[in-house]
Design a protein around this motif. Structure first.
Motif, PDB file in Angstrom:
ATOM      1  N   VAL A 126       9.281 -24.367   6.191  1.00  0.00           N
ATOM      2  CA  VAL A 126       9.343 -23.001   6.495  1.00  0.00           C
ATOM      3  C   VAL A 126       8.862 -22.829   7.738  1.00  0.00           C
ATOM      4  O   VAL A 126       7.648 -23.472   7.971  1.00  0.00           O
ATOM      5  CB  VAL A 126       8.756 -21.991   5.600  1.00  0.00           C
ATOM      6  N   SER A 127       9.329 -22.046   8.735  1.00  0.00           N
ATOM      7  CA  SER A 127       8.743 -21.902  10.338  1.00  0.00           C
ATOM      8  C   SER A 127       7.485 -21.070  10.399  1.00  0.00           C
ATOM      9  O   SER A 127       7.673 -19.995   9.520  1.00  0.00           O
ATOM     10  CB  SER A 127       9.698 -21.475  11.072  1.00  0.00           C
ATOM     11  N   PRO A 128       6.774 -21.171  11.002  1.00  0.00           N
ATOM     12  CA  PRO A 128       5.661 -19.954  11.366  1.00  0.00           C
ATOM     13  C   PRO A 128       5.985 -18.634  11.619  1.00  0.00           C
ATOM     14  O   PRO A 128       5.408 -17.857  11.385  1.00  0.00           O
ATOM     15  CB  PRO A 128       4.744 -20.788  12.423  1.00  0.00           C
ATOM     16  N   SER A 129       7.284 -18.770  12.395  1.00  0.00           N
ATOM     17  CA  SER A 129       7.639 -17.197  12.589  1.00  0.00           C
ATOM     18  C   SER A 129       8.062 -16.633  11.338  1.00  0.00           C
ATOM     19  O   SER A 129       7.923 -15.148  11.546  1.00  0.00           O
ATOM     20  CB  SER A 129       8.839 -17.372  13.596  1.00  0.00           C
ATOM     21  N   THR A 130       8.726 -17.321  10.368  1.00  0.00           N
ATOM     22  CA  THR A 130       9.208 -16.629   9.180  1.00  0.00           C
ATOM     23  C   THR A 130       7.820 -16.265   8.484  1.00  0.00           C
ATOM     24  O   THR A 130       7.588 -14.978   7.787  1.00  0.00           O
ATOM     25  CB  THR A 130       9.715 -17.749   8.390  1.00  0.00           C
ATOM     26  N   LEU A 131       6.790 -16.932   8.333  1.00  0.00           N
ATOM     27  CA  LEU A 131       5.744 -16.441   7.851  1.00  0.00           C
ATOM     28  C   LEU A 131       4.910 -15.425   8.492  1.00  0.00           C
ATOM     29  O   LEU A 131       4.309 -14.468   7.745  1.00  0.00           O
ATOM     30  CB  LEU A 131       4.524 -17.784   7.835  1.00  0.00           C
ATOM     31  N   GLY A 132       5.088 -15.425   9.805  1.00  0.00           N
ATOM     32  CA  GLY A 132       4.704 -14.145  10.580  1.00  0.00           C
ATOM     33  C   GLY A 132       5.239 -13.101  10.224  1.00  0.00           C
ATOM     34  O   GLY A 132       4.693 -12.022  10.326  1.00  0.00           O
ATOM     35  N   HIS A 133       6.907 -13.060   9.877  1.00  0.00           N
ATOM     36  CA  HIS A 133       7.495 -12.012   9.426  1.00  0.00           C
ATOM     37  C   HIS A 133       7.109 -11.394   8.164  1.00  0.00           C
ATOM     38  O   HIS A 133       7.048 -10.327   7.992  1.00  0.00           O
ATOM     39  CB  HIS A 133       8.933 -12.472   9.519  1.00  0.00           C
ATOM     40  N   LEU A 134       6.548 -12.403   7.292  1.00  0.00           N
ATOM     41  CA  LEU A 134       6.164 -11.896   6.015  1.00  0.00           C
ATOM     42  C   LEU A 134       4.951 -11.234   6.079  1.00  0.00           C
ATOM     43  O   LEU A 134       4.689 -10.087   5.534  1.00  0.00           O
ATOM     44  CB  LEU A 134       5.758 -13.057   5.290  1.00  0.00           C
ATOM     45  N   PHE A 135       3.949 -11.851   6.997  1.00  0.00           N
ATOM     46  CA  PHE A 135       2.578 -11.211   7.181  1.00  0.00           C
ATOM     47  C   PHE A 135       2.860  -9.845   7.821  1.00  0.00           C
ATOM     48  O   PHE A 135       2.186  -8.956   7.298  1.00  0.00           O
ATOM     49  CB  PHE A 135       1.875 -12.022   8.139  1.00  0.00           C
ATOM     50  N   LYS A 136       3.626  -9.621   8.736  1.00  0.00           N
ATOM     51  CA  LYS A 136       3.896  -8.280   9.448  1.00  0.00           C
ATOM     52  C   LYS A 136       4.214  -7.480   8.541  1.00  0.00           C
ATOM     53  O   LYS A 136       3.823  -6.161   8.446  1.00  0.00           O
ATOM     54  CB  LYS A 136       4.818  -8.347  10.488  1.00  0.00           C
ATOM     55  N   ASN A 137       5.196  -7.684   7.620  1.00  0.00           N
ATOM     56  CA  ASN A 137       5.873  -6.787   6.680  1.00  0.00           C
ATOM     57  C   ASN A 137       4.887  -6.176   5.736  1.00  0.00           C
ATOM     58  O   ASN A 137       4.671  -5.224   5.109  1.00  0.00           O
ATOM     59  CB  ASN A 137       6.998  -7.206   6.164  1.00  0.00           C
ATOM     60  N   CYS A 138       3.858  -7.504   5.271  1.00  0.00           N
ATOM     61  CA  CYS A 138       2.939  -7.101   4.177  1.00  0.00           C
ATOM     62  C   CYS A 138       1.808  -5.833   4.958  1.00  0.00           C
ATOM     63  O   CYS A 138       1.379  -4.896   4.168  1.00  0.00           O
ATOM     64  CB  CYS A 138       2.161  -8.297   3.837  1.00  0.00           C
ATOM     65  N   ALA A 139       1.534  -6.220   6.215  1.00  0.00           N
ATOM     66  CA  ALA A 139       0.527  -5.369   6.946  1.00  0.00           C
ATOM     67  C   ALA A 139       1.221  -3.889   6.926  1.00  0.00           C
ATOM     68  O   ALA A 139       0.371  -2.885   6.654  1.00  0.00           O
ATOM     69  CB  ALA A 139       0.412  -5.951   8.207  1.00  0.00           C
ATOM     70  N   SER A 140       2.424  -3.711   6.951  1.00  0.00           N
ATOM     71  CA  SER A 140       3.155  -2.504   7.145  1.00  0.00           C
ATOM     72  C   SER A 140       3.057  -1.753   5.942  1.00  0.00           C
ATOM     73  O   SER A 140       2.774  -0.656   5.931  1.00  0.00           O
ATOM     74  CB  SER A 140       4.584  -2.718   7.659  1.00  0.00           C
ATOM     75  N   ALA A 141       3.230  -2.630   4.855  1.00  0.00           N
ATOM     76  CA  ALA A 141       3.298  -1.876   3.540  1.00  0.00           C
ATOM     77  C   ALA A 141       1.920  -1.659   3.148  1.00  0.00           C
ATOM     78  O   ALA A 141       1.848  -0.519   2.260  1.00  0.00           O
ATOM     79  CB  ALA A 141       3.777  -3.203   2.471  1.00  0.00           C
ATOM     80  N   LEU A 142       0.780  -2.065   3.831  1.00  0.00           N
ATOM     81  CA  LEU A 142      -0.428  -1.590   3.288  1.00  0.00           C
ATOM     82  C   LEU A 142      -0.981  -0.494   4.138  1.00  0.00           C
ATOM     83  O   LEU A 142      -2.061  -0.070   3.820  1.00  0.00           O
ATOM     84  CB  LEU A 142      -1.316  -2.969   3.297  1.00  0.00           C
ATOM     85  N   VAL A 143      -0.374   0.039   5.133  1.00  0.00           N
ATOM     86  CA  VAL A 143      -0.781   1.107   6.164  1.00  0.00           C
ATOM     87  C   VAL A 143      -1.268   2.233   5.354  1.00  0.00           C
ATOM     88  O   VAL A 143      -2.176   2.953   5.475  1.00  0.00           O
ATOM     89  CB  VAL A 143      -0.016   1.120   7.101  1.00  0.00           C
ATOM     90  N   VAL A 144      -0.192   2.291   4.116  1.00  0.00           N
ATOM     91  CA  VAL A 144      -0.429   3.761   3.310  1.00  0.00           C
ATOM     92  C   VAL A 144      -1.776   3.514   2.735  1.00  0.00           C
ATOM     93  O   VAL A 144      -2.693   4.502   2.597  1.00  0.00           O
ATOM     94  CB  VAL A 144       0.499   3.894   2.456  1.00  0.00           C
ATOM     95  N   LEU A 145      -2.105   2.282   2.038  1.00  0.00           N
ATOM     96  CA  LEU A 145      -3.450   2.205   1.384  1.00  0.00           C
ATOM     97  C   LEU A 145      -4.471   2.233   2.177  1.00  0.00           C
ATOM     98  O   LEU A 145      -5.676   2.772   1.932  1.00  0.00           O
ATOM     99  CB  LEU A 145      -3.252   0.637   0.671  1.00  0.00           C
ATOM    100  N   TYR A 146      -4.365   1.668   3.779  1.00  0.00           N
ATOM    101  CA  TYR A 146      -5.411   1.567   4.414  1.00  0.00           C
ATOM    102  C   TYR A 146      -5.796   3.342   4.875  1.00  0.00           C
ATOM    103  O   TYR A 146      -7.060   3.490   4.832  1.00  0.00           O
ATOM    104  CB  TYR A 146      -4.987   0.960   5.658  1.00  0.00           C
ATOM    105  N   ALA A 147      -4.934   3.983   4.951  1.00  0.00           N
ATOM    106  CA  ALA A 147      -5.023   5.540   5.174  1.00  0.00           C
ATOM    107  C   ALA A 147      -5.706   6.099   4.267  1.00  0.00           C
ATOM    108  O   ALA A 147      -6.558   7.101   4.406  1.00  0.00           O
ATOM    109  CB  ALA A 147      -3.737   6.070   5.712  1.00  0.00           C
ATOM    110  N   ARG A 148      -5.308   5.861   3.124  1.00  0.00           N
ATOM    111  CA  ARG A 148      -6.106   6.451   1.865  1.00  0.00           C
ATOM    112  C   ARG A 148      -7.457   6.114   1.600  1.00  0.00           C
ATOM    113  O   ARG A 148      -8.195   6.838   1.267  1.00  0.00           O
ATOM    114  CB  ARG A 148      -5.513   6.091   0.441  1.00  0.00           C
ATOM    115  N   MET A 149      -7.801   4.564   1.998  1.00  0.00           N
ATOM    116  CA  MET A 149      -9.042   4.303   1.921  1.00  0.00           C
ATOM    117  C   MET A 149     -10.015   4.821   2.930  1.00  0.00           C
ATOM    118  O   MET A 149     -11.154   5.357   2.714  1.00  0.00           O
ATOM    119  CB  MET A 149      -8.983   2.661   2.268  1.00  0.00           C
ATOM    120  N   ILE A 150      -9.610   5.124   4.102  1.00  0.00           N
ATOM    121  CA  ILE A 150     -10.288   5.761   5.112  1.00  0.00           C
ATOM    122  C   ILE A 150     -10.620   7.169   4.926  1.00  0.00           C
ATOM    123  O   ILE A 150     -11.797   7.920   4.978  1.00  0.00           O
ATOM    124  CB  ILE A 150      -9.575   5.762   6.551  1.00  0.00           C
ATOM    125  N   GLU A 151      -9.444   7.827   4.081  1.00  0.00           N
ATOM    126  CA  GLU A 151      -9.827   9.384   3.631  1.00  0.00           C
ATOM    127  C   GLU A 151     -10.862   9.231   2.462  1.00  0.00           C
ATOM    128  O   GLU A 151     -11.803  10.232   2.611  1.00  0.00           O
ATOM    129  CB  GLU A 151      -8.287   9.743   3.169  1.00  0.00           C
TER     130      GLU A 151
END
Length: 240
Positions: A126-151
């Motif tokens: 599997v290519s590093p760029s594919t893993l980067g795509h997975l990492f980026k999408n996980c980060a995007s999915a966790l933005v809502v949790l991050y915002a709630r934590m800050i709140e």
């Protein structure tokens, strides 16, 4: 010819090696939707997953048809869904695999290119760029949790705050790394929670951005940037 189309090299998105172990899961149509129908086959797809090692989940979505009434068409079980929320659910990676990629990079400090080499040795190229795509999408999915934590953190009566520098990248013609900063806010009482904020600056403006609306006590070091916050009560510390 010069306009001849190039064929992309295949990676983990296109094909999954046959040598990886498989786990079959059958997704069925609810009984009330297939009443009077017969099973005629499956819609099949696969995705790479991770438990104690790599394995493949082989999904089989049941398909039903009524041979006595062709007009009813074919009824197929719903797609399994995925963390990308794509309607087809056809991602080749299970959330357990994506979580493993994130965990190894963040907690185990394993760069994505090094992870790609490890997976290749395990029989899954599997290519590093594919893993980067997975990492980026996980980060995007966790933005809502991050915002709630800050709140929740900002509602805490006592906060530990600090900022620390890290080396960002090489500056042109100087051969030196540029400094950037991680700022943190951590609850001083109640459930332990900590949120990090990345910035290129250690300026008063960043302190105001993070704590300007905070009414409470901050436990911090002697950095002058915190002293100018209007609504905070400053508390010194032996070790922040």
């Amino acid at each position: 010819s010069e306009h001849e189309r190039k064929v992309r090299e295949k990676n983990g998105w296109e094909e999954i090696p046959e040598g990886l172990p498989r786990e079959e899961r059958i997704l069925d149509v609810p009984e009330e939707k297939r009443e009077g129908m017969e099973l005629i086959g499956y819609e099949e797809s696969e995705r790479v997953a991770y438990r104690s090692g790599l394995y493949v989940i082989h999904f089989k979505r049941s398909k039903y048809a009524d041979k006595r009434d062709p007009n009813r068409g074919v009824v197929t079980a719903s797609a399994p869904g995925d963390y990308f929320d794509s309607p087809s659910g056809k991602t080749k990676f299970d959330i357990s695999f994506a979580s493993k990629v994130v965990s190894d990079k963040v907690e185990n400090a394993l760069p994505l290119d090094r992870q790609a080499k490890i997976y290749e040795r395990e029989g899954f190229p599997v290519s590093p760029s594919t893993l980067g795509h997975l990492f980026k999408n996980c980060a995007s999915a966790l933005v809502v949790l991050y915002a709630r934590m800050i709140e929740l953190i900002m509602k805490c009566e006592i906060l530990h705050v600090d900022e620390t520098y890290l080396k960002l990248n090489l500056q042109e013609k100087r051969g030196k790394c540029k400094k950037a900063y991680f700022w943190c806010r951590m609850t001083g009482i109640g459930p332990p929670m900590i949120a990090f904020h990345f910035s290129n600056s250690r300026s008063q403006e960043v302190a105001n951005e993070l704590l300007g609306d905070y009414f409470g006590t901050i436990i911090r070091d002697s950095y002058v940037g915190y002293e100018k916050l209007e609504h905070c009560t400053n508390a010194a510390c032996w070790a922040h």
